[in-house]
Scaffold this active site. Structure first.
Site, PDB file in Angstrom:
ATOM      1  N   SER A   1       0.863  -1.307  -0.023  1.00 11.48           N
ATOM      2  CA  SER A   1      -0.133  -0.126  -0.185  1.00 11.48           C
ATOM      3  C   SER A   1       0.756   1.475   0.011  1.00 11.48           C
ATOM      4  CB  SER A   1      -0.754  -0.046   1.082  1.00 11.48           C
ATOM      5  OG  SER A   1      -2.041  -0.881   1.099  1.00 11.48           O
TER       6      SER A   1
ATOM      7  N   HIS B   1      -2.534   0.613  -5.336  1.00 10.56           N
ATOM      8  CA  HIS B   1      -1.772  -0.381  -5.744  1.00 10.56           C
ATOM      9  C   HIS B   1      -1.751  -0.449  -7.070  1.00 10.56           C
ATOM     10  CE1 HIS B   1      -0.901  -3.174  -2.129  1.00 10.56           C
ATOM     11  NE2 HIS B   1      -2.022  -2.303  -1.572  1.00 10.56           N
TER      12      HIS B   1
ATOM     13  N   HIS C   1      -4.413  -9.466  -2.759  1.00 11.66           N
ATOM     14  CA  HIS C   1      -4.690  -9.867  -1.462  1.00 11.66           C
ATOM     15  C   HIS C   1      -5.684 -10.887  -1.258  1.00 11.66           C
ATOM     16  CE1 HIS C   1      -3.512  -5.766  -1.239  1.00 11.66           C
ATOM     17  NE2 HIS C   1      -2.715  -6.164  -0.254  1.00 11.66           N
TER      18      HIS C   1
ATOM     19  N   TYR D   1      -8.247 -10.802   0.715  1.00 12.79           N
ATOM     20  CA  TYR D   1      -9.529 -10.260   0.901  1.00 12.79           C
ATOM     21  C   TYR D   1     -10.379  -9.548  -0.527  1.00 12.79           C
ATOM     22  CZ  TYR D   1      -6.946  -5.459   0.561  1.00 12.79           C
ATOM     23  OH  TYR D   1      -6.154  -4.592   0.083  1.00 12.79           O
ATOM     24  N   GLU D   2      -9.125  -9.678  -1.727  1.00  7.64           N
ATOM     25  CA  GLU D   2      -9.764  -9.182  -2.944  1.00  7.64           C
ATOM     26  C   GLU D   2     -10.612 -10.540  -3.480  1.00  7.64           C
ATOM     27  OE1 GLU D   2      -7.104  -6.900  -5.433  1.00  7.64           O
ATOM     28  OE2 GLU D   2      -5.459  -7.394  -3.732  1.00  7.64           O
TER      29      GLU D   2
ATOM     30  N   ALA E   1       2.081  -1.961   4.668  1.00  6.18           N
ATOM     31  CA  ALA E   1       1.615  -1.107   5.729  1.00  6.18           C
ATOM     32  C   ALA E   1       0.901  -1.721   6.971  1.00  6.18           C
ATOM     33  CB  ALA E   1       0.574  -0.081   5.046  1.00  6.18           C
TER      34      ALA E   1
ATOM     35  N   MET F   1      -2.673  -7.450   6.451  1.00 11.58           N
ATOM     36  CA  MET F   1      -3.493  -8.187   5.608  1.00 11.58           C
ATOM     37  C   MET F   1      -2.759  -8.984   4.481  1.00 11.58           C
ATOM     38  SD  MET F   1      -6.585  -5.828   5.170  1.00 11.58           S
ATOM     39  CE  MET F   1      -7.087  -4.599   6.504  1.00 11.58           C
ATOM     40  N   SER F   2      -1.532  -9.129   4.469  1.00  7.02           N
ATOM     41  CA  SER F   2      -0.800  -9.529   3.682  1.00  7.02           C
ATOM     42  C   SER F   2       0.666 -10.180   4.074  1.00  7.02           C
ATOM     43  CB  SER F   2      -0.307  -8.458   2.494  1.00  7.02           C
ATOM     44  OG  SER F   2       0.701  -7.568   3.076  1.00  7.02           O
TER      45      SER F   2
ATOM     46  N   ASN G   1      -0.660   2.921  11.463  1.00  3.24           N
ATOM     47  CA  ASN G   1      -1.551   3.540  12.808  1.00  3.24           C
ATOM     48  C   ASN G   1      -1.350   2.657  13.841  1.00  3.24           C
ATOM     49  OD1 ASN G   1      -2.724   1.400  10.704  1.00  3.24           O
ATOM     50  ND2 ASN G   1      -4.279   1.110  12.251  1.00  3.24           N
TER      51      ASN G   1
ATOM     52  N   HIS H   1      -8.174   4.283   4.470  1.00  4.43           N
ATOM     53  CA  HIS H   1      -7.122   3.762   3.605  1.00  4.43           C
ATOM     54  C   HIS H   1      -6.127   4.912   3.435  1.00  4.43           C
ATOM     55  CE1 HIS H   1      -5.005   1.039   0.973  1.00  4.43           C
ATOM     56  NE2 HIS H   1      -5.347   1.730   0.023  1.00  4.43           N
TER      57      HIS H   1
HETATM   58  N1  HPA Z   1      -5.136  -3.697  10.506  1.00  4.65           N
HETATM   59  C1  HPA Z   1      -4.950  -4.476   9.551  1.00  4.65           C
HETATM   60  N2  HPA Z   1      -4.115  -4.128   8.495  1.00  4.65           N
HETATM   61  C2  HPA Z   1      -3.722  -2.924   8.446  1.00  4.65           C
HETATM   62  C3  HPA Z   1      -3.940  -1.812   9.596  1.00  4.65           C
HETATM   63  C4  HPA Z   1      -4.516  -2.439  10.647  1.00  4.65           C
HETATM   64  O1  HPA Z   1      -4.927  -1.727  11.700  1.00  4.65           O
HETATM   65  N3  HPA Z   1      -3.034  -0.817   9.172  1.00  4.65           N
HETATM   66  C5  HPA Z   1      -2.496  -0.974   8.143  1.00  4.65           C
HETATM   67  N4  HPA Z   1      -2.694  -2.156   7.440  1.00  4.65           N
END
Ligand code: HPA
Length: 272
Positions: A28, A59, A81, A83-84, A111, A209-210, A233, A246
């Site tokens: 990301s 992406h 990913h 989730y896609e 990220a 998530m990756s 974050n 995002h």
């Molecule tokens: N959770 C999951 N995936 C992420 C996060 C998060 O807080 N921040 C960036 N990718």
């Protein structure tokens, strides 16, 4: 599978003579082509036979082939990913292509949310290990012995020698590089405060998530893996959680991109 890989490799080889030594996957918000001092070819994923494309904003979905200081690099700008809607096998197809074409090293970037209370938004963290909590696995099904062994050892998944090199590099560049354990959930929703607390208790420092599927496929295929998370974050303790979009994630990644590029550049130039 091997037939498919042959076709994909043949297509790429029809466009360039440059064979991969190092492959890099940018997650990301990352897109820096400045890492390369020579760009030979750019190929959108959708033009590459058998490769899926990324459907996520920010992406790019482009393979950038080039060199830095004589090292051949395949830079995957954007990834697929789970989730896609892609399976673990589809997500890791680019890694298999790299294995088939002879790549020796893989750098994965992402990220991530910072679970470790010492990690702050904007930090670049070197991955020392992972916990796969996504309900799929790239090696599920009949093992393809030509690609790797049935039960690959994962005790040194994020290569310890390379991590040592990066710790040395960070001392030189003056960046306080920390290492952490990355836990992957399927997403795409970010986690609830209760889930972040659970992840902390599970022993992880980062949540995303990756990455984990790609690491498993690469280890299976005998490619050395290095991973980096860009903390976008802060997730634990709950007082640190802020509403996160995002766009916020991408903005934070962009801010620290130069740190990652400096570390990677130094590694490619003097260690690889
Ligand atoms: N959770 C999951 N995936 C992420 C996060 C998060 O807080 N921040 C960036 N990718």
């Amino acid at each position: 599978m091997i037939e498919k890989l042959k076709e994909t490799a043949k297509f790429i080889e029809s466009l360039t003579d440059v064979k991969p030594h190092l492959a890099i996957v940018f997650g990301s918000g990352l897109s820096s082509e400045e890492l390369l001092d020579e760009i030979t070819k750019k190929i959108p994923y959708r033009e590459i036979p058998h490769l899926k494309t990324s459907t996520v904003q920010n992406h790019k979905g482009e393979l950038v082939i080039g060199k830095r200081n004589g090292t051949n690099i395949y830079l995957f700008s954007g990834r697929m990913h789970y989730y896609e809607g892609y399976s673990a096998k589809e997500v890791t197809y680019p890694i298999r292509v790299m294995q088939y074409m002879g790549a020796k090293n893989l750098v994965l970037t992402n990220a991530a949310g910072g679970i470790n209370p010492d990690f702050n938004a904007g930090d670049v963290i070197l991955l020392k290990d992972h916990i796969n909590m996504i309900p799929d696995h790239p090696l599920r099904g009949k093992n393809i012995d030509k690609l790797g062994t049935r039960f690959p050892d994962m005790s040194n998944a994020y290569n310890a020698d390379i991590r040592k090199d990066f710790m040395e590099i960070s001392k030189k560049t003056g960046y306080n590089l920390k290492q952490g354990i990355y836990l992957a959930l399927q997403g795409p929703s970010l986690e609830t405060p209760a889930e972040y607390s659970m992840i902390y208790r599970m022993g992880a420092d980062l949540i995303g998530m990756s990455t984990v599927f790609e690491t498993i496929a690469a280890v299976h295929g005998g490619i050395k893996v290095t991973g980096f998370s860009m903390v976008s974050n802060e997730c634990y303790p709950p007082e640190r959680i802020k509403e996160t979009t995002h766009q916020d994630v991408v903005k934070m990644v962009k801010k620290s991109e130069h740190i990652l590029m400096e570390l990677l550049g130094e590694w490619i130039d003097n260690y690889l």
